[in-house]
Motif scaffolding. Sequence first.
Motif, PDB file in Angstrom:
ATOM      1  N   PRO A 181     -11.997  34.990 -53.722  1.00 56.29           N
ATOM      2  CA  PRO A 181     -11.127  33.956 -53.007  1.00 56.29           C
ATOM      3  C   PRO A 181      -9.904  33.584 -53.818  1.00 56.29           C
ATOM      4  O   PRO A 181      -8.588  33.530 -53.388  1.00 56.29           O
ATOM      5  N   MET A 182      -9.960  33.115 -55.029  1.00 54.52           N
ATOM      6  CA  MET A 182      -8.802  32.711 -55.867  1.00 54.52           C
ATOM      7  C   MET A 182      -7.866  33.739 -55.848  1.00 54.52           C
ATOM      8  O   MET A 182      -6.511  33.587 -55.754  1.00 54.52           O
ATOM      9  N   PRO A 199     -21.857  23.608 -69.411  1.00 53.94           N
ATOM     10  CA  PRO A 199     -23.015  23.754 -68.659  1.00 53.94           C
ATOM     11  C   PRO A 199     -23.219  25.267 -67.748  1.00 53.94           C
ATOM     12  O   PRO A 199     -22.224  25.404 -67.030  1.00 53.94           O
ATOM     13  N   GLY A 200     -24.236  26.022 -68.105  1.00 48.28           N
ATOM     14  CA  GLY A 200     -24.588  26.984 -67.649  1.00 48.28           C
ATOM     15  C   GLY A 200     -23.433  28.353 -68.104  1.00 48.28           C
ATOM     16  O   GLY A 200     -23.434  29.467 -67.356  1.00 48.28           O
ATOM     17  N   VAL A 201     -22.571  28.221 -68.888  1.00 47.38           N
ATOM     18  CA  VAL A 201     -21.743  29.256 -69.376  1.00 47.38           C
ATOM     19  C   VAL A 201     -22.086  29.250 -71.085  1.00 47.38           C
ATOM     20  O   VAL A 201     -21.979  28.550 -71.793  1.00 47.38           O
ATOM     21  N   GLY A 210      -8.035  27.109 -63.672  1.00 49.19           N
ATOM     22  CA  GLY A 210      -8.725  26.315 -62.741  1.00 49.19           C
ATOM     23  C   GLY A 210     -10.036  26.259 -63.085  1.00 49.19           C
ATOM     24  O   GLY A 210     -10.761  27.041 -63.012  1.00 49.19           O
ATOM     25  N   VAL A 211     -10.730  24.879 -63.416  1.00 49.39           N
ATOM     26  CA  VAL A 211     -12.017  24.646 -63.044  1.00 49.39           C
ATOM     27  C   VAL A 211     -12.418  23.391 -62.484  1.00 49.39           C
ATOM     28  O   VAL A 211     -11.374  22.616 -62.050  1.00 49.39           O
ATOM     29  N   ARG A 212     -13.866  23.229 -62.027  1.00 46.83           N
ATOM     30  CA  ARG A 212     -14.121  21.781 -61.467  1.00 46.83           C
ATOM     31  C   ARG A 212     -14.024  20.659 -62.375  1.00 46.83           C
ATOM     32  O   ARG A 212     -13.401  19.733 -61.836  1.00 46.83           O
ATOM     33  N   ASP A 231      -6.243  34.759 -52.614  1.00 51.82           N
ATOM     34  CA  ASP A 231      -5.150  33.632 -52.057  1.00 51.82           C
ATOM     35  C   ASP A 231      -3.978  33.525 -52.885  1.00 51.82           C
ATOM     36  O   ASP A 231      -2.714  33.516 -52.290  1.00 51.82           O
ATOM     37  N   HIS A 271     -15.835  22.053 -68.005  1.00 52.03           N
ATOM     38  CA  HIS A 271     -15.931  23.540 -68.004  1.00 52.03           C
ATOM     39  C   HIS A 271     -14.644  24.225 -68.548  1.00 52.03           C
ATOM     40  O   HIS A 271     -14.499  25.386 -68.070  1.00 52.03           O
ATOM     41  N   GLN A 313      -3.174  27.403 -57.338  1.00 53.22           N
ATOM     42  CA  GLN A 313      -2.064  27.406 -56.431  1.00 53.22           C
ATOM     43  C   GLN A 313      -1.151  26.459 -56.452  1.00 53.22           C
ATOM     44  O   GLN A 313       0.044  26.495 -56.402  1.00 53.22           O
ATOM     45  N   GLY A 317     -12.730  29.734 -63.803  1.00 52.96           N
ATOM     46  CA  GLY A 317     -14.130  29.821 -64.476  1.00 52.96           C
ATOM     47  C   GLY A 317     -14.058  30.837 -65.564  1.00 52.96           C
ATOM     48  O   GLY A 317     -12.922  30.887 -66.368  1.00 52.96           O
ATOM     49  N   LEU A 340     -12.880  34.732 -59.276  1.00 55.19           N
ATOM     50  CA  LEU A 340     -13.605  35.224 -58.200  1.00 55.19           C
ATOM     51  C   LEU A 340     -12.564  35.412 -57.088  1.00 55.19           C
ATOM     52  O   LEU A 340     -11.489  35.002 -56.780  1.00 55.19           O
ATOM     53  N   ARG A 384      -6.159  22.955 -57.129  1.00 59.00           N
ATOM     54  CA  ARG A 384      -6.274  24.418 -57.484  1.00 59.00           C
ATOM     55  C   ARG A 384      -5.147  25.125 -58.116  1.00 59.00           C
ATOM     56  O   ARG A 384      -4.062  24.425 -58.092  1.00 59.00           O
ATOM     57  N   ARG A 438     -23.919  31.879 -65.698  1.00 59.56           N
ATOM     58  CA  ARG A 438     -25.280  32.054 -65.210  1.00 59.56           C
ATOM     59  C   ARG A 438     -25.413  31.923 -63.795  1.00 59.56           C
ATOM     60  O   ARG A 438     -25.142  30.770 -63.428  1.00 59.56           O
ATOM     61  N   THR A 488     -10.435  20.417 -60.327  1.00 56.80           N
ATOM     62  CA  THR A 488     -10.419  20.231 -58.741  1.00 56.80           C
ATOM     63  C   THR A 488     -11.471  19.145 -58.540  1.00 56.80           C
ATOM     64  O   THR A 488     -11.307  18.657 -57.354  1.00 56.80           O
TER      65      THR A 488
HETATM   66  N1  LIG Z   1     -18.771  27.449 -63.950  1.00 57.57           N
HETATM   67  C1  LIG Z   1     -19.804  26.814 -64.400  1.00 57.57           C
HETATM   68  O1  LIG Z   1     -20.060  26.233 -65.473  1.00 57.57           O
HETATM   69  C2  LIG Z   1     -21.225  27.309 -63.630  1.00 57.57           C
HETATM   70  C3  LIG Z   1     -22.425  27.344 -64.134  1.00 57.57           C
HETATM   71  C4  LIG Z   1     -23.519  27.535 -63.428  1.00 57.57           C
HETATM   72  C5  LIG Z   1     -23.375  27.977 -62.072  1.00 57.57           C
HETATM   73  N2  LIG Z   1     -22.104  27.769 -61.403  1.00 57.57           N
HETATM   74  C6  LIG Z   1     -21.848  27.938 -60.062  1.00 57.57           C
HETATM   75  O2  LIG Z   1     -21.331  29.130 -59.751  1.00 57.57           O
HETATM   76  C7  LIG Z   1     -20.612  29.286 -58.680  1.00 57.57           C
HETATM   77  C8  LIG Z   1     -19.137  29.596 -59.305  1.00 57.57           C
HETATM   78  O3  LIG Z   1     -18.957  29.027 -60.433  1.00 57.57           O
HETATM   79  P1  LIG Z   1     -17.492  28.548 -61.076  1.00 57.57           P
HETATM   80  O4  LIG Z   1     -17.230  27.244 -61.309  1.00 57.57           O
HETATM   81  O5  LIG Z   1     -17.388  29.143 -62.638  1.00 57.57           O
HETATM   82  O6  LIG Z   1     -16.477  29.422 -60.429  1.00 57.57           O
HETATM   83  P2  LIG Z   1     -15.426  29.149 -59.164  1.00 57.57           P
HETATM   84  O7  LIG Z   1     -16.322  29.195 -58.131  1.00 57.57           O
HETATM   85  O8  LIG Z   1     -14.545  30.464 -59.372  1.00 57.57           O
HETATM   86  O9  LIG Z   1     -14.653  27.690 -59.555  1.00 57.57           O
HETATM   87  C9  LIG Z   1     -13.715  27.779 -60.632  1.00 57.57           C
HETATM   88  C10 LIG Z   1     -12.528  26.923 -59.806  1.00 57.57           C
HETATM   89  O10 LIG Z   1     -12.073  27.774 -59.220  1.00 57.57           O
HETATM   90  C11 LIG Z   1     -11.681  26.977 -57.818  1.00 57.57           C
HETATM   91  N3  LIG Z   1     -11.462  27.844 -56.689  1.00 57.57           N
HETATM   92  C12 LIG Z   1     -12.560  28.278 -55.642  1.00 57.57           C
HETATM   93  N4  LIG Z   1     -12.092  28.855 -54.833  1.00 57.57           N
HETATM   94  C13 LIG Z   1     -10.721  28.857 -54.995  1.00 57.57           C
HETATM   95  C14 LIG Z   1      -9.670  29.504 -54.511  1.00 57.57           C
HETATM   96  N5  LIG Z   1      -9.634  30.242 -53.151  1.00 57.57           N
HETATM   97  N6  LIG Z   1      -8.341  29.531 -55.013  1.00 57.57           N
HETATM   98  C15 LIG Z   1      -8.291  28.822 -56.137  1.00 57.57           C
HETATM   99  N7  LIG Z   1      -9.250  28.001 -56.779  1.00 57.57           N
HETATM  100  C16 LIG Z   1     -10.352  28.205 -56.344  1.00 57.57           C
HETATM  101  C17 LIG Z   1     -12.672  26.051 -57.946  1.00 57.57           C
HETATM  102  O11 LIG Z   1     -12.330  25.014 -57.090  1.00 57.57           O
HETATM  103  P3  LIG Z   1     -13.309  24.145 -56.081  1.00 57.57           P
HETATM  104  O12 LIG Z   1     -13.918  23.017 -56.759  1.00 57.57           O
HETATM  105  O13 LIG Z   1     -12.427  23.723 -54.911  1.00 57.57           O
HETATM  106  O14 LIG Z   1     -14.461  24.941 -55.457  1.00 57.57           O
HETATM  107  C18 LIG Z   1     -12.862  25.570 -59.517  1.00 57.57           C
HETATM  108  O15 LIG Z   1     -12.124  24.572 -59.790  1.00 57.57           O
HETATM  109  C19 LIG Z   1     -20.503  27.793 -58.334  1.00 57.57           C
HETATM  110  O16 LIG Z   1     -21.614  27.785 -57.179  1.00 57.57           O
HETATM  111  C20 LIG Z   1     -21.021  26.903 -59.433  1.00 57.57           C
HETATM  112  O17 LIG Z   1     -21.831  25.637 -59.135  1.00 57.57           O
HETATM  113  C21 LIG Z   1     -21.090  27.520 -62.263  1.00 57.57           C
END
Ligand SMILES: NC(=O)c1ccc[n+]([C@@H]2O[C@H](COP(=O)([O-])OP(=O)(O)OC[C@H]3O[C@@H](n4cnc5c(N)ncnc54)[C@H](OP(=O)(O)O)[C@@H]3O)[C@@H](O)[C@H]2O)c1
Length: 229
Positions: free
Chosen positions: A204-205, A13-15, A138-140, A208, A144, A182, A112, A202, A180, A69, A168
């Motif tokens: 923060p990951m 979704p969204g990728v 790691g993804v949510r 950390d 994904h 880590q 991601g 991103l 996560r 996206r 997560t």
């Molecule tokens: N990926 C998609 O398909 C998608 C599509 C459209 C929009 N988005 C939005 O875009 C934003 C980012 O998307 P994303 O999910 O691809 O990337 P992301 O925020 O990097 O998340 C990917 C994974 O990294 C984890 N994470 C976040 N911070 C971390 C840290 N400090 N250390 C280690 N792991 C960490 C997240 O866990 P947590 O669950 O703990 O955050 C998740 O499991 C979000 O707001 C999302 O809703 C994502």
Amino acid sequence: MQARLIEWTEIAPGVRHFVFEAPEVLKLDFVPGQFVSFSDRIGGKEITRAYSIASAPSEGNQFELCLNRVDDGAFSPHLFDMAPGESVEMRPPLGLFVLRQPLRDTVMVATGTGIAPFRSMLRAYLNENSPAFTLLFGVRYESHLLYREEFEDLARRFAHFRFWPTLTRPGPGWGGRTGRVQAHLAEAISGRGDVDICLCGLQPMVDDTRHILKDMGFDRKQIRYEKYD
Ligand SMILES: NC(=O)c1ccc[n+]([C@@H]2O[C@H](COP(=O)([O-])OP(=O)(O)OC[C@H]3O[C@@H](n4cnc5c(N)ncnc54)[C@H](OP(=O)(O)O)[C@@H]3O)[C@@H](O)[C@H]2O)c1
Ligand SMILES: Cc1cc2nc3c(=O)[nH]c(=O)nc-3n(C[C@H](O)[C@H](O)[C@H](O)COP(=O)(O)OP(=O)(O)OC[C@H]3O[C@@H](n4cnc5c(N)ncnc54)[C@H](O)[C@@H]3O)c2cc1C
């Protein structure tokens, strides 16, 4: 130079997984881990964004990207609006997020779409005689887990490749790793000081995880990272 979109597929979704070509060259030269930069004029402003190449170098001019996206983003929604056949201005591949040579056992950590450069590296370098690679991803949500079948297939074919997805926000049907990246890092490294570590995702990951690796005693030259923001 121009990048012309050939096709795209939604892989989560969204990728999307995008296939582009660079029609002005016969062969697009790059090293796995490098990125291209796309530019366009949006709302009267010139905007440039970097994208890691997700495919391995080939004999031709095609290359693949894996894009998220960002809903309120300035540029990624514009790329998601592109139709096959349309083009965008591109600067050729560059970047220092490449594996050290000679290759050595490596732990790859992605969150991601940070998976993109590792897909390129694994497609290019993993073979019977390569060093061992561990991909900690790691993804949510399970949906994904980008390129999951490909990585699972590689793990079946090569005993020295480990694919460790972690969620997560796992659903009730998930029996794999959780939390996560880590949380699984020490196990992936298993006390070895002679591995290289590559991080992509991103900020923060990446920040950390770099702190943890520093505390573990890893030398800066053993750690490479790419931050997407
Ligand atoms: N990926 C998609 O398909 C998608 C599509 C459209 C929009 N988005 C939005 O875009 C934003 C980012 O998307 P994303 O999910 O691809 O990337 P992301 O925020 O990097 O998340 C990917 C994974 O990294 C984890 N994470 C976040 N911070 C971390 C840290 N400090 N250390 C280690 N792991 C960490 C997240 O866990 P947590 O669950 O703990 O955050 C998740 O499991 C979000 O707001 C999302 O809703 C994502
Ligand atoms: C070297 C490098 C390689 C990159 N490779 C990729 C890639 O392969 N795939 C990819 O999707 N992006 C990649 N990016 C991120 C990309 O350049 C853009 O930042 C992203 O497309 C958002 O741009 P935007 O103009 O839509 O959002 P902006 O208007 O610039 O908004 C930025 C916001 O989006 C967040 N963000 C940035 N990238 C992402 C992402 N991938 N997922 C979720 N949130 C994000 C930032 O934290 C920030 O909050 C890379 C960045 C760099 C520096």
